[in-house]
Design an enzyme around this catalytic site. Structure first.
Site, PDB file in Angstrom:
ATOM      1  N   CYS A  68       0.833  -1.206   0.000  1.00 36.82           N
ATOM      2  CA  CYS A  68       0.000   0.000   0.000  1.00 36.82           C
ATOM      3  C   CYS A  68       0.867   1.255   0.000  1.00 36.82           C
ATOM      4  CB  CYS A  68      -0.893  -0.031   1.232  1.00 36.82           C
ATOM      5  SG  CYS A  68      -1.726   1.518   1.522  1.00 36.82           S
ATOM      6  N   CYS A  73      -4.144   6.022   6.698  1.00 39.19           N
ATOM      7  CA  CYS A  73      -5.592   5.906   6.546  1.00 39.19           C
ATOM      8  C   CYS A  73      -6.140   4.717   7.332  1.00 39.19           C
ATOM      9  CB  CYS A  73      -6.035   5.924   5.091  1.00 39.19           C
ATOM     10  SG  CYS A  73      -5.023   5.061   3.921  1.00 39.19           S
ATOM     11  N   CYS A 148      -7.463  -0.108  -2.551  1.00 43.82           N
ATOM     12  CA  CYS A 148      -7.203  -0.342  -1.130  1.00 43.82           C
ATOM     13  C   CYS A 148      -6.928  -1.833  -0.973  1.00 43.82           C
ATOM     14  CB  CYS A 148      -8.421   0.073  -0.308  1.00 43.82           C
ATOM     15  SG  CYS A 148      -8.292  -0.437   1.410  1.00 43.82           S
ATOM     16  N   GLU A 280     -31.401  -5.815  20.242  1.00 40.05           N
ATOM     17  CA  GLU A 280     -30.617  -4.956  19.342  1.00 40.05           C
ATOM     18  C   GLU A 280     -31.343  -3.620  19.201  1.00 40.05           C
ATOM     19  OE1 GLU A 280     -27.746  -4.877  17.332  1.00 40.05           O
ATOM     20  OE2 GLU A 280     -28.592  -2.995  16.608  1.00 40.05           O
ATOM     21  N   ASP A 325     -22.052  -8.736  22.876  1.00 36.89           N
ATOM     22  CA  ASP A 325     -21.175  -8.283  21.781  1.00 36.89           C
ATOM     23  C   ASP A 325     -21.422  -6.794  21.540  1.00 36.89           C
ATOM     24  OD1 ASP A 325     -19.564  -8.015  19.580  1.00 36.89           O
ATOM     25  OD2 ASP A 325     -20.720  -9.347  18.286  1.00 36.89           O
ATOM     26  N   CYS A 352     -14.523  -5.648  20.669  1.00 38.27           N
ATOM     27  CA  CYS A 352     -13.567  -5.107  19.701  1.00 38.27           C
ATOM     28  C   CYS A 352     -12.734  -3.996  20.344  1.00 38.27           C
ATOM     29  CB  CYS A 352     -14.286  -4.602  18.447  1.00 38.27           C
ATOM     30  SG  CYS A 352     -15.533  -3.390  18.816  1.00 38.27           S
TER      31      CYS A 352
HETATM   32  C1  LIG Z   1     -20.308  -5.190  17.548  1.00 36.24           C
HETATM   33  S1  LIG Z   1     -21.924  -5.191  16.875  1.00 36.24           S
HETATM   34  C2  LIG Z   1     -22.352  -6.893  17.104  1.00 36.24           C
HETATM   35  C3  LIG Z   1     -23.495  -7.397  16.285  1.00 36.24           C
HETATM   36  C4  LIG Z   1     -23.665  -8.902  16.196  1.00 36.24           C
HETATM   37  N1  LIG Z   1     -23.422  -9.594  17.437  1.00 36.24           N
HETATM   38  C5  LIG Z   1     -22.781  -9.482  15.084  1.00 36.24           C
HETATM   39  O1  LIG Z   1     -21.876 -10.280  15.357  1.00 36.24           O
HETATM   40  O2  LIG Z   1     -23.021  -9.123  13.918  1.00 36.24           O
HETATM   41  C6  LIG Z   1     -22.784  -4.319  18.086  1.00 36.24           C
HETATM   42  C7  LIG Z   1     -24.269  -4.136  17.834  1.00 36.24           C
HETATM   43  O3  LIG Z   1     -24.830  -3.457  18.965  1.00 36.24           O
HETATM   44  C8  LIG Z   1     -25.863  -2.597  18.520  1.00 36.24           C
HETATM   45  N2  LIG Z   1     -26.083  -1.627  19.600  1.00 36.24           N
HETATM   46  C9  LIG Z   1     -25.390  -0.495  19.878  1.00 36.24           C
HETATM   47  N3  LIG Z   1     -25.846   0.059  21.017  1.00 36.24           N
HETATM   48  C10 LIG Z   1     -26.840  -0.746  21.473  1.00 36.24           C
HETATM   49  C11 LIG Z   1     -27.678  -0.723  22.614  1.00 36.24           C
HETATM   50  N4  LIG Z   1     -27.588   0.251  23.510  1.00 36.24           N
HETATM   51  N5  LIG Z   1     -28.573  -1.717  22.791  1.00 36.24           N
HETATM   52  C12 LIG Z   1     -28.669  -2.731  21.896  1.00 36.24           C
HETATM   53  N6  LIG Z   1     -27.884  -2.793  20.779  1.00 36.24           N
HETATM   54  C13 LIG Z   1     -26.994  -1.831  20.583  1.00 36.24           C
HETATM   55  C14 LIG Z   1     -25.322  -2.056  17.206  1.00 36.24           C
HETATM   56  O4  LIG Z   1     -26.394  -1.582  16.401  1.00 36.24           O
HETATM   57  C15 LIG Z   1     -24.633  -3.303  16.617  1.00 36.24           C
HETATM   58  O5  LIG Z   1     -25.540  -4.036  15.834  1.00 36.24           O
END
Ligand SMILES: C[S@@+](CC[C@H](N)C(=O)[O-])C[C@H]1O[C@@H](n2cnc3c(N)ncnc32)[C@H](O)[C@@H]1O
Length: 396
Positions: A68, A73, A148, A280, A325, A352
């Site tokens: 790259c 970036c 990219c 969610e 998650d 993450c």
């Molecule tokens: C890291 S992603 C994980 C999604 C899923 N587990 C996957 O593997 O695709 C985090 C998710 O949390 C949702 N989110 C963010 N804040 C939230 C909240 N306060 N309550 C529920 N969901 C939430 C986001 O929209 C997103 O879809």
């Protein structure tokens, strides 16, 4: 003192080289441990400086020829040998968990990505004055790009076409490539040359070509990918993460999937649990989760649209296992207390961001034993890393 000689002693958590000039710390992007370079000082604060490499005088054996040509970036580790990037990420999480979570000897291994280039199924490009690229880290300054290396080859073909078009009325383009391809344009442009390559085009939130959603395959499942809803960016690693979640939970009766996105983890778990409940906040993600349930002929999963940290408070669902998650911000204190009140036997935390993970584990570990942590290189060449943590209820 505009240019100084810097010896890099180590990398910081963001993959920047660290050195010292007259006792003051200096951060130098793209400088590797044991390298010596002439560095231009671009920021000089009371307690620290930031520099840019002028000339590398002594090169590290771990430096690789990068594919790259662009700087700053996102791929902070692009010049480091891939094995060493994995080592960096593992040590980073070990240190953060120790320092902020009082946790030691819990990180087992880091699983590499099968594809270290062309792995991203989604990229978002910025457009300024008709030119397309990424914003330079933490600025609104455009780095114009032609391709990219971490985006898919199809995405790169689309970048080429975009570059050949008039983009003067465009501000942003997102490309999602899951085999089927969606392009989301903020602004207006002629899309005739894009059509043969893609399955769906949105312009200013309106579907202007093809289908509303595209479909992704993951393991034995198929998932709708929509314009807005979250989807993991690296398919190979996402599958490995989900299989690890399954492995850490084992089977059970009722499982709660907090922050469930489009229901991906929920549907994987549905084969091994009697009932699955996903929560969610994003309406479109919940709509996809329900469509995904039908698409995969699953009847034992339900989804609630709402704030996980609030919904969980009045939930009548006695889960024996919970998967968490969350986004980078991690869990709220109220959310953690509600999880502790439900008191499932097993918890799996997918994160993450190791900093918020460490903060949350420090509280959870009063009631749960942190059995082990497996890391996944979901985002090769960046400083980011995905962690999956197995927790088990302590016996009182
Ligand atoms: C890291 S992603 C994980 C999604 C899923 N587990 C996957 O593997 O695709 C985090 C998710 O949390 C949702 N989110 C963010 N804040 C939230 C909240 N306060 N309550 C529920 N969901 C939430 C986001 O929209 C997103 O879809």
């Amino acid at each position: 003192m505009d240019e100084v000689l810097v010896n890099c002693v180590r990398l910081d958590d963001f993959g920047r080289g660290i050195g010292y000039v007259l006792g003051k710390i200096i951060f130098v992007p793209n400088l590797l441990p044991n390298e010596e370079a002439l560095v231009k000082i671009v920021l000089n604060k009371k307690k620290y400086m930031v520099g840019e490499i002028g000339e590398i005088i002594k090169k590290s054996d771990d430096r690789i020829e990068t594919r790259c040509p662009y700087e700053k970036c996102g791929c902070a580790l692009k010049s480091l040998n891939y094995e060493k990037t994995l080592e960096f990420k593992k040590n980073k999480v070990i240190n953060i968990l120790k320092r902020y979570g009082n946790l030691e000897n819990v990180v087992r291994e880091i699983i590499p990505s099968a594809n270290i280039y062309n792995y991203r199924n989604k990229i978002t490009l910025k457009v300024r004055d008709g030119k397309i690229g990424y914003f330079k880290n933490e600025t609104n300054e455009l780095i114009e790009i032609n391709r990219c290396e971490i985006a898919s080859e199809k995405s790169n073909k689309i970048i080429k076409i975009l570059n050949e078009n008039d983009l003067s009325k465009v501000s942003e383009v997102t490309i999602k490539d899951f085999g089927e391809v969606m392009v989301i344009i903020k602004g207006n442009m002629n899309i005739s040359k894009l059509k043969p390559l893609v399955d769906s085009i949105y312009m200013n939130d309106e579907l202007v070509y093809g289908r509303e959603n595209i479909i992704a395959s993951l393991g034995d499942f198929k998932f709708y990918v929509s314009k807005e809803a979250f989807f993991q960016v690296n398919m190979d690693v996402a599958l490995k993460v989900y299989l690890k979640v399954l492995n850490y939970l084992d089977a059970g009766k009722k499982v709660l999937d907090l922050y469930c996105g489009t229901g991906t983890i929920s549907l994987f778990l549905s084969k091994f649990f009697d009932e699955v409940l996903g929560i969610e906040i994003n309406e479109e993600a919940v709509r996809c989760a329900n469509l995904n349930k039908k698409l995969n002929n699953i009847s034992n999963a339900e989804f609630i649209c709402g704030d996980a940290s609030k919904e969980i408070h009045h939930l009548k669902f006695q889960a024996d296992s919970i998967v968490i998650d969350p986004p980078r911000s991690g869990l709220s204190l109220d959310g953690i207390n509600d999880i502790l009140n439900i008191a499932p036997q097993r918890l799996v935390y997918v994160s993450c961001d190791p900093m918020t993970l460490a903060r949350d584990l420090k509280i959870l570990k009063n009631n749960y034993e942190v059995k082990e942590v497996t890391l996944f290189d979901m985002f090769p060449w960046t400083y980011h890393v995905e962690s999956v943590v197995k927790l088990e209820k302590k016996i009182n």
